[in-house]
Design a protein around this motif. Structure first.
Motif, PDB file in Angstrom:
ATOM      1  N   PRO A  60       0.840  -1.201   0.000  1.00  0.00           N
ATOM      2  CA  PRO A  60       0.000   0.000   0.000  1.00  0.00           C
ATOM      3  C   PRO A  60       0.873   1.249   0.000  1.00  0.00           C
ATOM      4  CG  PRO A  60      -0.093  -1.121   2.127  1.00  0.00           C
ATOM      5  CD  PRO A  60       0.718  -1.978   1.223  1.00  0.00           C
ATOM      6  N   ARG A  61       0.372   2.270  -0.641  1.00  0.00           N
ATOM      7  CA  ARG A  61       1.106   3.542  -0.687  1.00  0.00           C
ATOM      8  C   ARG A  61       1.013   4.243   0.660  1.00  0.00           C
ATOM      9  NH1 ARG A  61       2.751   5.794  -5.402  1.00  0.00           N
ATOM     10  NH2 ARG A  61       2.074   4.781  -7.308  1.00  0.00           N
ATOM     11  N   CYS A  62       2.105   4.876   1.026  1.00  0.00           N
ATOM     12  CA  CYS A  62       2.143   5.687   2.234  1.00  0.00           C
ATOM     13  C   CYS A  62       1.756   7.108   1.825  1.00  0.00           C
ATOM     14  CB  CYS A  62       3.552   5.664   2.813  1.00  0.00           C
ATOM     15  SG  CYS A  62       3.740   6.609   4.327  1.00  0.00           S
ATOM     16  N   PRO A  63       0.846   7.763   2.555  1.00  0.00           N
ATOM     17  CA  PRO A  63       0.503   9.144   2.209  1.00  0.00           C
ATOM     18  C   PRO A  63       1.762  10.015   2.189  1.00  0.00           C
ATOM     19  CG  PRO A  63      -0.983   8.312   3.892  1.00  0.00           C
ATOM     20  CD  PRO A  63       0.097   7.278   3.711  1.00  0.00           C
ATOM     21  N   MET A  64       1.838  10.925   1.231  1.00  0.00           N
ATOM     22  CA  MET A  64       3.038  11.731   1.011  1.00  0.00           C
ATOM     23  C   MET A  64       3.471  12.468   2.276  1.00  0.00           C
ATOM     24  SD  MET A  64       5.275  12.312  -1.228  1.00  0.00           S
ATOM     25  CE  MET A  64       4.752  12.278  -2.914  1.00  0.00           C
ATOM     26  N   ARG A  65       2.530  13.070   2.967  1.00  0.00           N
ATOM     27  CA  ARG A  65       2.875  13.828   4.177  1.00  0.00           C
ATOM     28  C   ARG A  65       3.428  12.907   5.266  1.00  0.00           C
ATOM     29  NH1 ARG A  65       2.947  18.778   5.541  1.00  0.00           N
ATOM     30  NH2 ARG A  65       2.536  19.501   7.629  1.00  0.00           N
ATOM     31  N   ALA A  66       2.849  11.711   5.397  1.00  0.00           N
ATOM     32  CA  ALA A  66       3.337  10.763   6.410  1.00  0.00           C
ATOM     33  C   ALA A  66       4.751  10.303   6.062  1.00  0.00           C
ATOM     34  CB  ALA A  66       2.398   9.572   6.511  1.00  0.00           C
ATOM     35  N   ALA A  67       5.013  10.027   4.798  1.00  0.00           N
ATOM     36  CA  ALA A  67       6.352   9.607   4.384  1.00  0.00           C
ATOM     37  C   ALA A  67       7.359  10.728   4.663  1.00  0.00           C
ATOM     38  CB  ALA A  67       6.356   9.247   2.901  1.00  0.00           C
ATOM     39  N   TRP A  68       6.988  11.961   4.360  1.00  0.00           N
ATOM     40  CA  TRP A  68       7.870  13.104   4.611  1.00  0.00           C
ATOM     41  C   TRP A  68       8.182  13.210   6.100  1.00  0.00           C
ATOM     42  CZ3 TRP A  68       7.407  17.711   7.341  1.00  0.00           C
ATOM     43  CH2 TRP A  68       8.344  18.684   7.031  1.00  0.00           C
ATOM     44  N   THR A  69       7.154  13.067   6.937  1.00  0.00           N
ATOM     45  CA  THR A  69       7.331  13.166   8.388  1.00  0.00           C
ATOM     46  C   THR A  69       8.216  12.039   8.912  1.00  0.00           C
ATOM     47  OG1 THR A  69       5.156  14.190   8.579  1.00  0.00           O
ATOM     48  CG2 THR A  69       6.099  13.277  10.588  1.00  0.00           C
ATOM     49  N   LEU A  70       7.997  10.823   8.450  1.00  0.00           N
ATOM     50  CA  LEU A  70       8.783   9.688   8.927  1.00  0.00           C
ATOM     51  C   LEU A  70      10.247   9.786   8.521  1.00  0.00           C
ATOM     52  CD1 LEU A  70       6.313   6.733   8.376  1.00  0.00           C
ATOM     53  CD2 LEU A  70       7.147   7.616  10.559  1.00  0.00           C
ATOM     54  N   ARG A  71      10.534  10.304   7.342  1.00  0.00           N
ATOM     55  CA  ARG A  71      11.930  10.451   6.913  1.00  0.00           C
ATOM     56  C   ARG A  71      12.687  11.429   7.802  1.00  0.00           C
ATOM     57  NH1 ARG A  71       9.994   9.701   1.602  1.00  0.00           N
ATOM     58  NH2 ARG A  71       9.603  11.892   1.279  1.00  0.00           N
ATOM     59  N   ARG A  72      11.978  12.385   8.391  1.00  0.00           N
ATOM     60  CA  ARG A  72      12.635  13.396   9.212  1.00  0.00           C
ATOM     61  C   ARG A  72      12.530  13.121  10.713  1.00  0.00           C
ATOM     62  NH1 ARG A  72      11.617  14.700   4.520  1.00  0.00           N
ATOM     63  NH2 ARG A  72      12.550  16.378   3.333  1.00  0.00           N
ATOM     64  N   ALA A  73      11.963  11.968  11.067  1.00  0.00           N
ATOM     65  CA  ALA A  73      11.785  11.641  12.485  1.00  0.00           C
ATOM     66  C   ALA A  73      13.111  11.184  13.099  1.00  0.00           C
ATOM     67  CB  ALA A  73      10.742  10.544  12.643  1.00  0.00           C
ATOM     68  N   ALA A  74      13.257  11.470  14.367  1.00  0.00           N
ATOM     69  CA  ALA A  74      14.414  11.034  15.133  1.00  0.00           C
ATOM     70  C   ALA A  74      13.947  10.036  16.185  1.00  0.00           C
ATOM     71  CB  ALA A  74      15.066  12.242  15.812  1.00  0.00           C
TER      72      ALA A  74
END
Length: 155
Positions: A134-148
């Motif tokens: 399943p596709r990850c919503p764009m905003r969620a993917a952006w947030t997860l890439r920048r998570a610490a």
């Protein structure tokens, strides 16, 4: 049906259960495993306890995949769970190459490196159903890439 625990694999597990339910067939869920150091090093110095440990880990990953994808093993579909030592593509090909079988595997979208999927598509004698993750919503993917790591700590 090949199970690895990836998001695509969980989507494929859901699709395989639906297919088994609709066709009134048994679902055979397969997880292939190898010892981490590889076959050559293991054969030089075999340790049955070490192999048993990794077989148990694979069994737990298979059970966890059913929990994550379906909330547990479905009661209305006959399910056989196989934990097989070997290369995933070859294991899936060998298990699925029987009359009336359909092999279900997951696929990440735009994946250039998909050795298992490519292997079974070229070598399986049965139909192969490829289920995309399943596709990850764009905003969620952006947030997860920048998570610490600290973002996931409960305070």
């Amino acid at each position: 049906m090949g199970v690895s625990g990836s998001v695509a694999s969980l989507a494929a597990l859901r699709a395989a259960v639906a297919e088994a339910r609709n066709s009134r067939r048994e679902l055979t869920a397969v997880i292939a495993w190898e010892v981490p150091e590889g076959r050559v090093l293991y054969f030089r110095n075999p340790d049955p306890a070490w192999a048993a440990h990794w077989a148990k880990q694979a069994r737990q990953r298979l059970d966890l995949a059913f929990e994550e994808a379906l909330g547990g093993t479905p009661a209305d579909v006959p399910v056989r769970k196989l934990v097989v030592r070997g290369m995933p593509g070859k294991v899936l090909r060998d298990v699925a190459n029987q009359e009336g079988h359909v092999l279900v595997v997951g696929a990440r979208l735009k994946s250039r490196w998909a050795p298992v999927r490519s292997y079974v598509r070229w070598h399986a004698q049965c139909p192969v159903l490829t289920v995309p993750a399943p596709r990850c919503p764009m905003r969620a993917a952006w947030t997860l890439r920048r998570a610490a790591a600290e973002d996931f700590v409960k305070r």
